[in-house]
Scaffold this motif. Structure first.
Motif, PDB file in Angstrom:
ATOM      1  N   ALA A  87       0.736  -1.237  -0.078  1.00 39.35           N
ATOM      2  CA  ALA A  87      -0.111   0.085   0.068  1.00 39.35           C
ATOM      3  C   ALA A  87       0.943   1.486  -0.027  1.00 39.35           C
ATOM      4  N   ALA A  88       1.979   1.250   0.756  1.00 38.88           N
ATOM      5  CA  ALA A  88       2.928   2.384   0.777  1.00 38.88           C
ATOM      6  C   ALA A  88       3.263   2.781  -0.370  1.00 38.88           C
ATOM      7  N   VAL A  89       4.026   1.637  -1.210  1.00 35.11           N
ATOM      8  CA  VAL A  89       4.436   1.531  -2.303  1.00 35.11           C
ATOM      9  C   VAL A  89       3.625   1.908  -3.186  1.00 35.11           C
ATOM     10  N   GLN A  90       2.407   1.620  -3.233  1.00 34.91           N
ATOM     11  CA  GLN A  90       1.505   1.976  -4.332  1.00 34.91           C
ATOM     12  C   GLN A  90       1.007   3.634  -4.164  1.00 34.91           C
ATOM     13  N   VAL A  91       1.140   4.121  -2.974  1.00 36.21           N
ATOM     14  CA  VAL A  91       0.573   5.492  -2.870  1.00 36.21           C
ATOM     15  C   VAL A  91       1.764   6.349  -3.572  1.00 36.21           C
ATOM     16  N   ILE A  92       3.215   5.953  -3.461  1.00 37.72           N
ATOM     17  CA  ILE A  92       4.166   6.726  -4.273  1.00 37.72           C
ATOM     18  C   ILE A  92       3.810   6.676  -5.734  1.00 37.72           C
ATOM     19  N   ALA A  93       3.808   5.188  -6.136  1.00 35.22           N
ATOM     20  CA  ALA A  93       3.300   5.097  -7.547  1.00 35.22           C
ATOM     21  C   ALA A  93       2.377   5.707  -8.116  1.00 35.22           C
ATOM     22  N   HIS A  94       1.256   5.784  -7.301  1.00 36.85           N
ATOM     23  CA  HIS A  94       0.091   6.566  -8.024  1.00 36.85           C
ATOM     24  C   HIS A  94       0.204   8.118  -8.073  1.00 36.85           C
ATOM     25  N   ALA A  95       1.270   8.696  -6.867  1.00 34.75           N
ATOM     26  CA  ALA A  95       1.318  10.100  -6.887  1.00 34.75           C
ATOM     27  C   ALA A  95       2.157  10.180  -8.206  1.00 34.75           C
ATOM     28  N   ILE A  96       3.029   9.422  -8.531  1.00 30.25           N
ATOM     29  CA  ILE A  96       4.109   9.726  -9.655  1.00 30.25           C
ATOM     30  C   ILE A  96       3.325   9.586 -11.190  1.00 30.25           C
ATOM     31  N   LYS A  97       2.264   8.687 -11.167  1.00 22.74           N
ATOM     32  CA  LYS A  97       1.369   8.543 -12.292  1.00 22.74           C
ATOM     33  C   LYS A  97       0.504   9.692 -12.405  1.00 22.74           C
ATOM     34  N   ILE A  98       0.060  10.272 -11.381  1.00 21.08           N
ATOM     35  CA  ILE A  98      -0.797  11.461 -11.575  1.00 21.08           C
ATOM     36  C   ILE A  98       0.094  12.364 -11.940  1.00 21.08           C
ATOM     37  N   VAL A  99       1.302  12.888 -11.770  1.00 20.89           N
ATOM     38  CA  VAL A  99       2.305  13.706 -12.052  1.00 20.89           C
ATOM     39  C   VAL A  99       2.588  13.522 -13.704  1.00 20.89           C
ATOM     40  N   PHE A 100       2.581  12.416 -14.052  1.00 19.62           N
ATOM     41  CA  PHE A 100       2.914  11.951 -15.203  1.00 19.62           C
ATOM     42  C   PHE A 100       1.697  12.344 -16.440  1.00 19.62           C
ATOM     43  N   TYR A 101       0.365  12.155 -15.778  1.00 21.02           N
ATOM     44  CA  TYR A 101      -0.699  12.332 -16.743  1.00 21.02           C
ATOM     45  C   TYR A 101      -1.744  13.602 -16.241  1.00 21.02           C
ATOM     46  N   ALA A 102      -0.611  14.490 -15.724  1.00 18.36           N
ATOM     47  CA  ALA A 102      -1.350  15.766 -15.306  1.00 18.36           C
ATOM     48  C   ALA A 102      -2.016  16.386 -16.266  1.00 18.36           C
ATOM     49  N   GLY A 103      -1.581  16.391 -17.439  1.00 14.50           N
ATOM     50  CA  GLY A 103      -2.228  17.217 -18.454  1.00 14.50           C
ATOM     51  C   GLY A 103      -3.497  16.753 -18.839  1.00 14.50           C
ATOM     52  N   SER A 104      -3.703  15.098 -18.773  1.00 14.05           N
ATOM     53  CA  SER A 104      -4.886  14.652 -19.140  1.00 14.05           C
ATOM     54  C   SER A 104      -6.198  15.197 -18.178  1.00 14.05           C
ATOM     55  N   ALA A 105      -5.696  15.370 -16.920  1.00 13.17           N
ATOM     56  CA  ALA A 105      -6.582  15.899 -16.026  1.00 13.17           C
ATOM     57  C   ALA A 105      -7.596  16.931 -16.381  1.00 13.17           C
ATOM     58  N   LEU A 106      -6.971  17.758 -17.491  1.00  7.46           N
ATOM     59  CA  LEU A 106      -7.709  19.085 -17.889  1.00  7.46           C
ATOM     60  C   LEU A 106      -8.844  18.525 -18.842  1.00  7.46           C
TER      61      LEU A 106
END
Length: 240
Positions: free
Chosen positions: A163-182
């Motif tokens: 779970a702790a690993v996935q918190v960091i992994a999902h945070a990196i993923k959100i930053v990677f696809y930040a443009g898609s959030a628009l």
């Protein structure tokens, strides 16, 4: 009505993840891919799963191995940089096929693998492989499992550390696809925000059920649930 169905799905998939550590995330992404473009689905999935995994990590914080988390996270960051440099962009077909073949990993005999997340070199390799898949396909649970099957951890330590690993992994993923959030409106992001408490409640309920499972039942049911979900993904990818 759509929002209510979405909240129910978030709660039930968080419940599943709270028990087995990954199956709920696979199922949630499958539902999101039915309604959203792949990159948008992955970033929405990342936001909800980050909150779900963060609550799961908090509820089981005493069982987290911080050293393993740090080494795996560094490998994941390296994968994210590499994918950014090549300009990777996902689509539903690629995501479905990648996730569809992942369940094969849970059926390969343990004797074939000699990975141990407690060893720094193995943990770093886990971060590179799992981090790349988290960005490319949105999830990587079955892959991470390969590096935990030979550790001396029990089911609670495995679920908490993952779970702790996935918190960091999902945070990196959100930053990677930040443009898609628009691509989503403020109202739609409001619905996603309202779904977060349901993710936390589902995780809490699942964490309580995890305590009543034996290690043998935990591994048995994880294998079958992930396989069934993977079958849906593979069928979807082949049809596409």
């Amino acid at each position: 009505m759509i929002a209510l169905v979405f909240f129910a799905i978030v709660f039930l998939t968080a419940l599943l993840s709270g028990i087995f550590g990954m199956a709920g995330g696979l199922l949630l992404l499958w539902f999101l891919l039915l309604a959203l473009p792949a990159s948008v689905a992955i970033v929405v999935h990342g936001v909800i799963q980050l909150c779900s995994n963060a609550s799961r990590a908090w509820f089981s914080r005493h069982y987290i191995n911080a050293r393993i988390v740090a080494v795996i996270a560094s490998g994941g960051a390296l994968s994210a940089i590499a994918l950014a440099l090549i300009g990777y962009h996902p689509n539903t077909t690629i995501v479905s096929l990648l996730i569809g073949v992942m369940p094969i990993l849970v059926w390969i005999p343990k004797a074939w693998f000699h990975f141990d997340a407690a060893r720094p070199s193995h943990a770093f390799g886990c971060g590179i492989v799992a981090g790349g898949l988290t960005i490319a396909a949105g999830v990587s649970g079955p892959t991470i499992d390969l590096f935990f099957i030979r550790t001396a951890m029990d089911r609670r330590q495995i679920v908490a550390t993952k779970a702790a690993v996935q918190v960091i992994a999902h945070a990196i993923k959100i930053v990677f696809y930040a443009g898609s959030a628009l691509a989503l409106s403020g109202e739609q992001w409001g619905v996603v925000a309202l779904a977060v408490p349901f993710a936390i409640l589902g995780t809490r309920a699942g964490n309580g059920m995890l305590r009543r499972l034996t290690d043998a039942n935990f591994r048995y049911w994880t294998r079958w649930i992930v396989t069934v979900i993977g079958g849906f993904y593979l069928l979807q990818g082949l049809l596409l």
